[in-house]
Design a protein around this motif. Sequence first.
Motif, PDB file in Angstrom:
ATOM      1  N   ARG A 187      -1.339 -28.559  67.352  1.00 25.71           N
ATOM      2  CA  ARG A 187       0.016 -28.012  67.329  1.00 25.71           C
ATOM      3  C   ARG A 187       0.592 -27.953  68.736  1.00 25.71           C
ATOM      4  O   ARG A 187      -0.104 -27.623  69.696  1.00 25.71           O
ATOM      5  N   PHE A 188       1.877 -28.277  68.858  1.00 23.43           N
ATOM      6  CA  PHE A 188       2.556 -28.269  70.156  1.00 23.43           C
ATOM      7  C   PHE A 188       3.662 -27.218  70.162  1.00 23.43           C
ATOM      8  O   PHE A 188       4.432 -27.106  69.207  1.00 23.43           O
ATOM      9  N   ALA A 189       3.736 -26.458  71.245  1.00 27.06           N
ATOM     10  CA  ALA A 189       4.793 -25.456  71.408  1.00 27.06           C
ATOM     11  C   ALA A 189       5.903 -26.034  72.273  1.00 27.06           C
ATOM     12  O   ALA A 189       5.665 -26.866  73.156  1.00 27.06           O
ATOM     13  N   SER A 190       7.122 -25.610  72.044  1.00 29.34           N
ATOM     14  CA  SER A 190       8.248 -26.058  72.860  1.00 29.34           C
ATOM     15  C   SER A 190       8.097 -25.525  74.273  1.00 29.34           C
ATOM     16  O   SER A 190       7.648 -24.402  74.492  1.00 29.34           O
ATOM     17  N   ASP A 191       8.475 -26.357  75.235  1.00 29.96           N
ATOM     18  CA  ASP A 191       8.320 -25.984  76.638  1.00 29.96           C
ATOM     19  C   ASP A 191       9.465 -26.615  77.425  1.00 29.96           C
ATOM     20  O   ASP A 191       9.814 -27.774  77.194  1.00 29.96           O
ATOM     21  N   ALA A 192      10.046 -25.842  78.350  1.00 27.07           N
ATOM     22  CA  ALA A 192      11.203 -26.330  79.105  1.00 27.07           C
ATOM     23  C   ALA A 192      10.884 -27.590  79.896  1.00 27.07           C
ATOM     24  O   ALA A 192      11.730 -28.470  80.054  1.00 27.07           O
ATOM     25  N   SER A 193       9.668 -27.707  80.407  1.00 30.56           N
ATOM     26  CA  SER A 193       9.303 -28.870  81.225  1.00 30.56           C
ATOM     27  C   SER A 193       8.803 -30.040  80.390  1.00 30.56           C
ATOM     28  O   SER A 193       8.916 -31.196  80.793  1.00 30.56           O
ATOM     29  N   ARG A 194       8.259 -29.757  79.192  1.00 31.46           N
ATOM     30  CA  ARG A 194       7.699 -30.829  78.362  1.00 31.46           C
ATOM     31  C   ARG A 194       8.606 -31.228  77.201  1.00 31.46           C
ATOM     32  O   ARG A 194       8.428 -32.287  76.615  1.00 31.46           O
ATOM     33  N   GLY A 195       9.546 -30.371  76.852  1.00 30.80           N
ATOM     34  CA  GLY A 195      10.433 -30.673  75.735  1.00 30.80           C
ATOM     35  C   GLY A 195      10.064 -29.897  74.487  1.00 30.80           C
ATOM     36  O   GLY A 195       9.198 -29.018  74.509  1.00 30.80           O
ATOM     37  N   THR A 196      10.698 -30.220  73.394  1.00 35.74           N
ATOM     38  CA  THR A 196      10.455 -29.514  72.144  1.00 35.74           C
ATOM     39  C   THR A 196       9.062 -29.826  71.601  1.00 35.74           C
ATOM     40  O   THR A 196       8.472 -30.864  71.910  1.00 35.74           O
ATOM     41  N   GLY A 197       8.563 -28.908  70.775  1.00 39.51           N
ATOM     42  CA  GLY A 197       7.261 -29.136  70.164  1.00 39.51           C
ATOM     43  C   GLY A 197       7.264 -30.382  69.305  1.00 39.51           C
ATOM     44  O   GLY A 197       6.285 -31.142  69.273  1.00 39.51           O
ATOM     45  N   GLU A 198       8.373 -30.624  68.596  1.00 41.17           N
ATOM     46  CA  GLU A 198       8.473 -31.803  67.738  1.00 41.17           C
ATOM     47  C   GLU A 198       8.403 -33.094  68.545  1.00 41.17           C
ATOM     48  O   GLU A 198       7.741 -34.060  68.155  1.00 41.17           O
ATOM     49  N   ALA A 199       9.102 -33.111  69.700  1.00 36.03           N
ATOM     50  CA  ALA A 199       9.102 -34.317  70.538  1.00 36.03           C
ATOM     51  C   ALA A 199       7.700 -34.594  71.095  1.00 36.03           C
ATOM     52  O   ALA A 199       7.244 -35.742  71.140  1.00 36.03           O
ATOM     53  N   GLN A 200       7.012 -33.532  71.522  1.00 38.02           N
ATOM     54  CA  GLN A 200       5.653 -33.699  72.031  1.00 38.02           C
ATOM     55  C   GLN A 200       4.712 -34.187  70.925  1.00 38.02           C
ATOM     56  O   GLN A 200       3.852 -35.050  71.151  1.00 38.02           O
ATOM     57  N   ALA A 201       4.893 -33.630  69.736  1.00 39.21           N
ATOM     58  CA  ALA A 201       4.057 -34.020  68.603  1.00 39.21           C
ATOM     59  C   ALA A 201       4.299 -35.484  68.240  1.00 39.21           C
ATOM     60  O   ALA A 201       3.363 -36.221  67.922  1.00 39.21           O
ATOM     61  N   GLN A 202       5.551 -35.913  68.286  1.00 37.77           N
ATOM     62  CA  GLN A 202       5.869 -37.303  67.973  1.00 37.77           C
ATOM     63  C   GLN A 202       5.201 -38.253  68.960  1.00 37.77           C
ATOM     64  O   GLN A 202       4.666 -39.306  68.584  1.00 37.77           O
ATOM     65  N   LYS A 203       5.217 -37.876  70.218  1.00 36.15           N
ATOM     66  CA  LYS A 203       4.584 -38.701  71.255  1.00 36.15           C
ATOM     67  C   LYS A 203       3.079 -38.791  71.019  1.00 36.15           C
ATOM     68  O   LYS A 203       2.480 -39.868  71.129  1.00 36.15           O
ATOM     69  N   TYR A 204       2.469 -37.666  70.683  1.00 32.67           N
ATOM     70  CA  TYR A 204       1.028 -37.651  70.431  1.00 32.67           C
ATOM     71  C   TYR A 204       0.701 -38.424  69.151  1.00 32.67           C
ATOM     72  O   TYR A 204      -0.311 -39.122  69.074  1.00 32.67           O
ATOM     73  N   TYR A 205       1.552 -38.301  68.166  1.00 36.70           N
ATOM     74  CA  TYR A 205       1.390 -39.039  66.918  1.00 36.70           C
ATOM     75  C   TYR A 205       1.328 -40.547  67.185  1.00 36.70           C
ATOM     76  O   TYR A 205       0.439 -41.259  66.684  1.00 36.70           O
ATOM     77  N   GLU A 206       2.244 -41.029  67.991  1.00 42.02           N
ATOM     78  CA  GLU A 206       2.272 -42.450  68.322  1.00 42.02           C
ATOM     79  C   GLU A 206       1.031 -42.868  69.119  1.00 42.02           C
ATOM     80  O   GLU A 206       0.489 -43.961  68.914  1.00 42.02           O
ATOM     81  N   GLN A 207       0.579 -41.978  69.997  1.00 42.60           N
ATOM     82  CA  GLN A 207      -0.619 -42.276  70.791  1.00 42.60           C
ATOM     83  C   GLN A 207      -1.859 -42.349  69.903  1.00 42.60           C
ATOM     84  O   GLN A 207      -2.724 -43.211  70.082  1.00 42.60           O
ATOM     85  N   GLN A 208      -1.944 -41.468  68.917  1.00 38.94           N
ATOM     86  CA  GLN A 208      -3.066 -41.478  67.990  1.00 38.94           C
ATOM     87  C   GLN A 208      -3.135 -42.793  67.206  1.00 38.94           C
ATOM     88  O   GLN A 208      -4.214 -43.339  66.964  1.00 38.94           O
ATOM     89  N   ILE A 209      -1.994 -43.284  66.812  1.00 38.94           N
ATOM     90  CA  ILE A 209      -1.947 -44.551  66.084  1.00 38.94           C
ATOM     91  C   ILE A 209      -2.439 -45.689  66.978  1.00 38.94           C
ATOM     92  O   ILE A 209      -3.236 -46.544  66.560  1.00 38.94           O
ATOM     93  N   GLN A 210      -1.987 -45.692  68.217  1.00 38.51           N
ATOM     94  CA  GLN A 210      -2.417 -46.727  69.162  1.00 38.51           C
ATOM     95  C   GLN A 210      -3.919 -46.665  69.392  1.00 38.51           C
ATOM     96  O   GLN A 210      -4.599 -47.698  69.462  1.00 38.51           O
ATOM     97  N   ASP A 211      -4.451 -45.454  69.509  1.00 41.63           N
ATOM     98  CA  ASP A 211      -5.899 -45.298  69.718  1.00 41.63           C
ATOM     99  C   ASP A 211      -6.679 -45.852  68.529  1.00 41.63           C
ATOM    100  O   ASP A 211      -7.709 -46.518  68.691  1.00 41.63           O
ATOM    101  N   ALA A 212      -6.187 -45.562  67.326  1.00 34.15           N
ATOM    102  CA  ALA A 212      -6.875 -46.041  66.124  1.00 34.15           C
ATOM    103  C   ALA A 212      -6.823 -47.558  66.020  1.00 34.15           C
ATOM    104  O   ALA A 212      -7.765 -48.195  65.517  1.00 34.15           O
ATOM    105  N   GLN A 213      -5.751 -48.146  66.526  1.00 34.00           N
ATOM    106  CA  GLN A 213      -5.587 -49.593  66.450  1.00 34.00           C
ATOM    107  C   GLN A 213      -6.363 -50.339  67.527  1.00 34.00           C
ATOM    108  O   GLN A 213      -6.515 -51.558  67.438  1.00 34.00           O
ATOM    109  N   SER A 214      -6.836 -49.620  68.513  1.00 30.38           N
ATOM    110  CA  SER A 214      -7.480 -50.292  69.654  1.00 30.38           C
ATOM    111  C   SER A 214      -8.975 -49.986  69.777  1.00 30.38           C
ATOM    112  O   SER A 214      -9.543 -50.087  70.858  1.00 30.38           O
ATOM    113  N   VAL A 215      -9.620 -49.607  68.672  1.00 29.35           N
ATOM    114  CA  VAL A 215     -11.060 -49.320  68.703  1.00 29.35           C
ATOM    115  C   VAL A 215     -11.833 -50.615  68.958  1.00 29.35           C
ATOM    116  O   VAL A 215     -11.575 -51.642  68.313  1.00 29.35           O
ATOM    117  N   ALA A 216     -12.739 -50.556  69.895  1.00 36.50           N
ATOM    118  CA  ALA A 216     -13.529 -51.745  70.239  1.00 36.50           C
ATOM    119  C   ALA A 216     -14.357 -52.218  69.050  1.00 36.50           C
ATOM    120  O   ALA A 216     -14.984 -51.412  68.362  1.00 36.50           O
TER     121      ALA A 216
END
Length: 302
Positions: A144-173
């Motif tokens: 879970r991500f909390a909203s933060d003035a320097s990092r942005g909204t919790g939803e925006a942070q979660a979306q970024k992490y969501y995309e990173q998780q997909i990339q990680d799953a797609q790049s398993v050796a």
Amino acid sequence: MSEGTMQRRAERDQGVQQAKRLHRVLVCAAAVPVMLIAAGCSSDSGSGDSGSGSGGDKAAGAGATVSASASAAPTVQAAAYESLPESCKVLSSKTLKSLVPEAPKSGKKGTSEAGTRGSCSWSSLDNNGVKGSQFRWLNVSLLRFASDASRGTGEAQAQKYYEQQIQDAQSVAGAKNAKSQAVSGTGDAATLVRYDLKKKEGAFKQQTVVTRVENVVVTVDYNGAGLAGDKAPSADSLAKLAERAAKEAVAAVSAANGEGAASAAPSESASGSKAPSKVPSKSASPSASKSASPSKSAAKTR
């Protein structure tokens, strides 16, 4: 008139003229301080008025600056979700029986931080002796991500992490036959990444479902393999089970935040409507996004 008399008169007249000149000098000298004092008073009065006016302007300006600074302070919308369910209790016993039939009732709890992140895993080995065995491994991760003035909204942070998780799953050796597809009806966004992974124990069919619901990311890693000569499980069957687990985990997140299971479907905030108004979370840790990626650990057999 004698010459002496005329000379005395001339001296007297000269003295009178000098006296007159001296009188005028004294009068002027006496007048100068009065003028200076008057000018000084006038100057002081004007300076005082001007000073107080300038001071007032400065004070008013300072107040306006403080007010402007306060109003200009960056703010972000509070995150929708404030808490997480207990990771080992997000799936029902019926669902666990379908995915990991031989696993203990209680899963193995991973690294967790109350309200911020958690994970739980289950291992199942259906040993049929010389006829071979069927292995299943399941892991559910919540972040879970909390909203933060320097990092942005919790939803925006979660979306970024969501995309990173997909990339990680797609790049398993060593991953073979990798495929990705969108999953409907699960959270605000969901993606299934599937691939084959050959290991000395056997051929594993990996299914990773990454879901974002509001400011929370749910990752379900599920794999299966036929060991000791048993045939490999159906990748399609495993994928359906993984999607079922993801949907149930998302519903558990919504329920933990006072919403019904129906919230597992895309939320209004994802479609551009206003996000639910909630109190900003205090428990979220900035280091939460540094947790290990579940999709990477999924490549390991348990």
